[in-house]
Motif scaffolding. Structure first.
Motif, short mmCIF file in Angstrom:
data_model
loop_
_atom_site.label_atom_id
_atom_site.label_comp_id
_atom_site.label_asym_id
_atom_site.label_seq_id
_atom_site.Cartn_x
_atom_site.Cartn_y
_atom_site.Cartn_z
N ALA A 88 43.53 59.60 60.19
CA ALA A 88 43.35 58.40 60.88
C ALA A 88 41.73 57.83 60.91
CB ALA A 88 44.08 58.00 61.94
N ARG A 89 41.15 59.06 61.23
CA ARG A 89 39.71 58.73 61.39
C ARG A 89 38.82 58.73 59.87
NH1 ARG A 89 38.86 62.46 66.84
NH2 ARG A 89 39.95 60.99 68.13
N ALA A 90 39.58 59.15 58.83
CA ALA A 90 39.05 59.36 57.59
C ALA A 90 38.55 58.01 57.06
CB ALA A 90 39.98 60.04 56.45
N ASN A 121 49.17 50.97 63.63
CA ASN A 121 47.66 50.41 63.77
C ASN A 121 46.69 51.10 63.05
OD1 ASN A 121 48.78 47.93 64.73
ND2 ASN A 121 48.26 48.65 66.62
N ASP A 122 46.67 52.51 62.99
CA ASP A 122 45.88 53.29 62.39
C ASP A 122 45.95 53.82 61.09
OD1 ASP A 122 44.33 53.10 64.84
OD2 ASP A 122 44.95 55.15 65.45
N PHE A 123 47.04 53.13 60.65
CA PHE A 123 47.61 53.48 59.11
C PHE A 123 47.92 52.50 58.36
CE2 PHE A 123 47.88 57.57 61.52
CZ PHE A 123 47.30 58.59 60.68
N ALA A 124 48.12 52.73 57.01
CA ALA A 124 48.59 51.59 56.03
C ALA A 124 49.61 52.48 55.26
CB ALA A 124 47.41 51.12 55.33
N PRO A 125 50.55 51.70 54.65
CA PRO A 125 51.73 52.35 54.16
C PRO A 125 51.25 52.42 52.50
CG PRO A 125 51.92 49.85 54.21
CD PRO A 125 50.71 50.26 54.94
N ILE A 126 51.95 53.67 52.00
CA ILE A 126 51.81 53.80 50.68
C ILE A 126 53.30 53.99 49.92
CG2 ILE A 126 51.31 55.61 48.45
CD1 ILE A 126 49.14 56.47 50.67
N GLY A 127 54.19 54.75 50.64
CA GLY A 127 55.56 54.80 50.06
C GLY A 127 56.36 55.87 50.71
N LEU A 128 57.90 55.77 50.65
CA LEU A 128 58.67 56.91 51.12
C LEU A 128 58.88 57.85 49.89
CD1 LEU A 128 60.92 57.59 53.27
CD2 LEU A 128 62.47 56.27 51.94
N LEU A 260 54.21 58.56 52.58
CA LEU A 260 52.65 58.67 52.48
C LEU A 260 52.15 57.68 53.16
CD1 LEU A 260 52.31 59.97 48.78
CD2 LEU A 260 52.03 61.38 50.59
N VAL A 261 51.07 57.72 53.85
CA VAL A 261 50.18 56.93 54.42
C VAL A 261 48.82 57.06 53.88
CG1 VAL A 261 51.99 56.19 56.24
CG2 VAL A 261 49.91 58.04 56.64
N ALA A 262 47.83 55.96 54.36
CA ALA A 262 46.32 55.79 54.24
C ALA A 262 45.82 55.59 55.59
CB ALA A 262 46.02 55.23 52.98
N PRO A 263 44.43 55.67 55.92
CA PRO A 263 43.98 55.20 56.98
C PRO A 263 43.89 53.70 56.80
CG PRO A 263 42.56 56.70 56.02
CD PRO A 263 43.72 56.64 55.07
N ALA A 264 44.13 52.92 57.94
CA ALA A 264 44.11 51.74 58.16
C ALA A 264 42.72 51.05 57.60
CB ALA A 264 44.20 51.04 59.56
N GLY A 265 42.76 50.00 56.71
CA GLY A 265 41.78 49.47 55.98
C GLY A 265 41.51 49.71 54.75
N THR A 266 42.41 50.77 54.23
CA THR A 266 42.26 51.08 52.73
C THR A 266 42.77 49.76 52.06
OG1 THR A 266 42.96 53.33 53.09
CG2 THR A 266 43.32 52.55 50.94
N PRO A 267 41.86 49.56 50.86
CA PRO A 267 42.19 48.07 50.19
C PRO A 267 43.35 48.33 49.72
CG PRO A 267 40.23 48.89 49.86
CD PRO A 267 40.73 50.05 50.57
N ARG A 268 44.32 47.06 49.57
CA ARG A 268 45.52 46.63 49.18
C ARG A 268 45.75 47.12 47.72
NH1 ARG A 268 50.78 44.83 51.50
NH2 ARG A 268 51.78 44.27 49.79
#
Length: 331
Positions: A88-90, A121-128, A260-268
């Protein structure tokens, strides 16, 4: 009377505009050429476990489609919370992603007073990646030949039957507590320090049953028998084992999942590239076979938003399971 802008300020503004445009162009180019270097996949569980196995299988396939290595980094501890906090902090640039689970994005926020991050709120989605139903297991020589046998016996002798788990707050604990509530039986929870010792005592007949994911490996020992699976349909790995619905326990669905998830704010645009790489990876016959052989079902293609809706909806369900079980972990 209009005030004139000082010449030095005008000059600074004139220099700033092209610099800003150049920065935007550079950022856009970075997104379009992503990834330029290896991608780090954080796994909040120890090496060699089920989560680590899934992560390494997926990382190997995604590397082929991204053109860069996807490197698994194990950061185990606190039920996956240590790895989740680190991810989350990356920096949200697409070079750090995380293996998400029903624990990191569901159970832990109810089990712990402070997990150190916000699952949504601290992550963004990638996929199942896949889903894995729980299976009710008893000793091969157990008198219980069906789920109904266990229920009938437990109602006849309240408080004398048992179910095992890998510890307070574990998926087995929550599954057993939910099963107990749905069937209105009085059975005793016996927690162990991990799934392996819990299975050992079920195999030995010291505990009556366990409801767990990853059942195929222990079933191959020949010391256990499967009574039901907690999915909506029978699974291909155990075609002769009924669902709980078929066994008479309606709407008892206990499926773990990996995503899979990525840190929030990772570009769409980067999230979409990762989603596409994951989708292509899941089409691999070798990966599909590995999942099925392990008792999991590979996920169907899912968009970023559909996946995130699934995660959000599952949060409330997971928290209700924790409430039912009465489980609570220390900070």
């Amino acid at each position: 009377m209009k005030r004139s802008i000082p010449f030095k300020k005008l000059l600074a503004m004139a220099y700033a505009v092209p610099l800003c445009l150049a920065s935007q162009q550079s950022f856009a180019q970075d997104e379009s050429s992503y990834p330029k270097s290896p991608v780090n996949m954080v796994v909040g569980w120890a090496a060699g476990g089920p989560a680590d196995t899934v992560a390494r299988l997926v990382a190997a396939e995604m590397s082929k489609h991204l053109g860069q290595s996807v490197v698994v980094e194990n950061k185990g501890g606190a039920g996956g919370n240590i790895g989740s906090v680190a991810a989350a902090r990356a920096k949200p640039d697409g070079y750090t992603i995380m293996l998400a689970t029903v624990a990191s994005h569901g159970l832990n926020s109810a089990l712990y007073d402070n997990i150190g991050y916000d699952p949504i709120n601290d992550f963004a989605p990638i996929g199942l990646i896949n889903t894995s139903p729980s299976t009710m297991l008893v000793q091969i020589d157990s008198p219980f030949k069906s789920v109904q046998d266990y229920i009938d016996s437990a109602r006849k002798d309240p408080g004398k039957h048992t179910y095992a788990s890998g510890g307070v707050g574990s998926s087995q604990h929550l599954a057993g507590a939910s099963f107990k509530m749905r069937t209105n039986i009085d059975v005793l929870h016996v927690p162990f320090k991990g799934t392996a010792p819990a299975l050992t005592d079920v195999m030995a007949g010291r505990v009556d049953m366990v409801i767990t994911t990853g059942a195929l490996a222990p079933l191959k020992s020949g010391k256990l028998r499967a009574l039901a699976v907690s999915s909506q349909q029978r699974i291909s790995a155990l075609p002769d084992v009924p669902t709980f619905d078929e066994a008479g326990v309606k709407d008892f669905y206990m499926e773990s999942w990996y995503g899979l998830v990525a840190p929030a704010g990772t570009p769409r645009r980067i999230l979409e590239k990762l989603n596409q790489a994951l989708t292509k990876s899941l089409q691999s016959p070798e990966l599909q076979k590995a999942f099925v052989d392990g008792g999991s079902e590979p996920a169907q293609p899912m968009s970023l938003d559909a996946y995130w809706d699934m995660v959000k909806n599952g949060m409330a369900e997971a928290q209700e399971l924790v409430r039912i079980s009465g489980a609570k972990q220390e900070k």
